[in-house]
Design an enzyme around this catalytic site. Structure first.
Site, PDB file in Angstrom:
ATOM      1  CB  VAL A   1       5.273  -4.164  -3.145  1.00  0.00           C
ATOM      2  CG1 VAL A   1       6.366  -3.937  -2.109  1.00  0.00           C
ATOM      3  CG2 VAL A   1       5.044  -2.905  -3.973  1.00  0.00           C
TER       4      VAL A   1
ATOM      5  CD  GLN B   1     -13.679  -6.100  -1.701  1.00  0.00           C
ATOM      6  OE1 GLN B   1     -13.987  -4.939  -1.959  1.00  0.00           O
ATOM      7  NE2 GLN B   1     -12.430  -6.535  -1.869  1.00  0.00           N
TER       8      GLN B   1
ATOM      9  CG  HIS C   1      -1.824  -1.129   1.389  1.00  0.00           C
ATOM     10  ND1 HIS C   1      -1.667  -2.098   2.359  1.00  0.00           N
ATOM     11  CD2 HIS C   1      -2.930  -1.485   0.689  1.00  0.00           C
ATOM     12  CE1 HIS C   1      -2.642  -2.975   2.258  1.00  0.00           C
ATOM     13  NE2 HIS C   1      -3.414  -2.643   1.252  1.00  0.00           N
TER      14      HIS C   1
ATOM     15  CB  SER D   1      -1.148 -10.280   1.075  1.00  0.00           C
ATOM     16  OG  SER D   1      -2.477 -10.501   1.525  1.00  0.00           O
TER      17      SER D   1
HETATM   18  P1  AMP Z   1      -6.262  -4.159  -0.351  1.00  0.00           P
HETATM   19  O1  AMP Z   1      -6.138  -3.359   0.904  1.00  0.00           O
HETATM   20  O2  AMP Z   1      -5.718  -5.546  -0.236  1.00  0.00           O
HETATM   21  O3  AMP Z   1      -7.648  -4.104  -0.951  1.00  0.00           O
HETATM   22  O4  AMP Z   1      -5.310  -3.462  -1.414  1.00  0.00           O
HETATM   23  C1  AMP Z   1      -5.452  -2.106  -1.743  1.00  0.00           C
HETATM   24  C2  AMP Z   1      -4.652  -1.825  -2.994  1.00  0.00           C
HETATM   25  O5  AMP Z   1      -3.278  -2.139  -2.747  1.00  0.00           O
HETATM   26  C3  AMP Z   1      -5.092  -2.700  -4.186  1.00  0.00           C
HETATM   27  O6  AMP Z   1      -5.046  -1.929  -5.368  1.00  0.00           O
HETATM   28  C4  AMP Z   1      -4.051  -3.783  -4.201  1.00  0.00           C
HETATM   29  O7  AMP Z   1      -3.849  -4.348  -5.477  1.00  0.00           O
HETATM   30  C5  AMP Z   1      -2.820  -3.022  -3.738  1.00  0.00           C
HETATM   31  N1  AMP Z   1      -1.826  -3.952  -3.183  1.00  0.00           N
HETATM   32  C6  AMP Z   1      -1.985  -4.780  -2.131  1.00  0.00           C
HETATM   33  N2  AMP Z   1      -0.871  -5.531  -1.937  1.00  0.00           N
HETATM   34  C7  AMP Z   1       0.007  -5.156  -2.915  1.00  0.00           C
HETATM   35  C8  AMP Z   1       1.334  -5.557  -3.269  1.00  0.00           C
HETATM   36  N3  AMP Z   1       1.996  -6.497  -2.598  1.00  0.00           N
HETATM   37  N4  AMP Z   1       1.909  -4.962  -4.329  1.00  0.00           N
HETATM   38  C9  AMP Z   1       1.257  -3.999  -5.043  1.00  0.00           C
HETATM   39  N5  AMP Z   1       0.021  -3.583  -4.759  1.00  0.00           N
HETATM   40  C10 AMP Z   1      -0.602  -4.144  -3.705  1.00  0.00           C
END
Ligand code: AMP
Length: 282
Positions: free
Chosen positions: A173, A58, A34, A182
């Site tokens: 990342v 979701q 993030h 994640s």
């Molecule tokens: P989330 O909080 O998991 O819904 O992620 C929010 C945003 O961050 C989304 O656009 C994800 O694709 C991005 N994101 C989460 N983890 C990663 C990562 N390891 N690398 C790049 N983008 C990420």
């Protein structure tokens, strides 16, 4: 900031000051993935907003909504230290009040991969992204390629609804061992973390073989899946897909092909991907 109407007004006022608005939607439990999106948004835009909202729409009933990591105080601290101008953290009740009945659906792109294993998932994603974009208004939106299909669904949504938004996708990342960052990684035990590394090992094996000329889709899938099977990881899918329309490929892989996988390590569902012929081997 929690109130949608107040948030909408604050975004309008920012734009009235002739600033470009960068927007990073998240579900919280922020990590360096993030952080990279936020940093990119800040470098590109004058005013950056982050939303933190664990979107119930979701998640299906069988999924981990109730177990999803929460870390709101830390998230606020991270946003502050990264120089975020505004954090929007609404309640589910304020976004989906009694009587709510409008949903957004991106059809074909939502069906394979994640859509096939998470029915209704992309309807929830598309609806919340459309709603958030209605609140933020014209902006530069940053998403991550870790959720590759989600990126393509959002791109389509923005195009089909003529939303005044430029979508930017940041590369995946990873941590020092290569595991894609994640929020769910926080739930892995030490033993599960070690097994989870077989996801990136699978991408490495297949990516290296592709680099040496292997084009048989069946072989590429076997190379990516073998490390998972060897670690007793429960696979949802491992496949090679068209990187634009998400259809599953067979036979000979083209010069650019998405290798994507999803698997359960214990109770934790993880996804990862690379674009063969484009991304460096992770
Ligand atoms: P989330 O909080 O998991 O819904 O992620 C929010 C945003 O961050 C989304 O656009 C994800 O694709 C991005 N994101 C989460 N983890 C990663 C990562 N390891 N690398 C790049 N983008 C990420």
């Amino acid at each position: 900031m929690t109130d949608p109407q107040v948030f909408q007004r604050v975004c309008q006022e920012a734009r009235a000051r002739a600033v470009s608005v960068g927007f990073v939607p998240t579900m919280g439990a922020l990590h360096q993935g993030h952080g990279a999106l936020i940093t990119a948004a800040r470098a590109h835009c004058d005013w950056t907003v982050v939303s933190v909202f664990l979107n119930p729409l979701q998640f299906s009933q069988q999924e981990d909504f109730d177990r999803y990591p929460l870390a709101f105080t830390e998230d606020l601290g991270q946003c502050r230290s990264l120089g975020v101008d505004c954090v929007f953290a609404p309640s589910a009740e304020s976004l989906y009040p009694h009587g709510f009945q409008t949903f957004v659906e991106v059809r074909e792109l939502s069906q394979p991969l994640e859509g096939a294993h998470r029915p209704g998932h992309f309807r929830g994603v598309s609806t919340i992204v459309a709603k958030l974009l209605c609140l933020v208004g014209p902006c530069h939106l940053w998403v991550g390629r870790k959720d590759y299909q989600q990126w393509k669904v959002i791109e389509r949504l923005a195009k089909d609804l003529h939303l005044p938004v430029d979508v930017h996708a940041h590369p995946v990342v990873r941590d020092a061992s290569g595991l894609a960052l994640s929020s769910r990684n926080a739930r892995l035990s030490t033993e599960e973390y070690a097994r989870a590394l077989s996801l990136v090992r699978g991408l490495r094996e297949a990516g290296a073989a592709y680099g040496q000329g292997e084009r048989r889709v069946s072989s590429l899938i076997a190379l990516a899946a073998d490390p998972l099977a060897a670690n007793s990881i429960n696979i949802d899918y491992v496949g090679v897909f068209d990187p634009e329309n998400m259809t599953a490929l067979s036979g000979t892989a083209p010069e650019r092909a998405l290798l994507a996988l999803a698997a359960h390590v214990g109770d934790t569902r993880l996804i990862d991907n690379m674009v063969l012929g484009e991304d460096p081997v992770p």
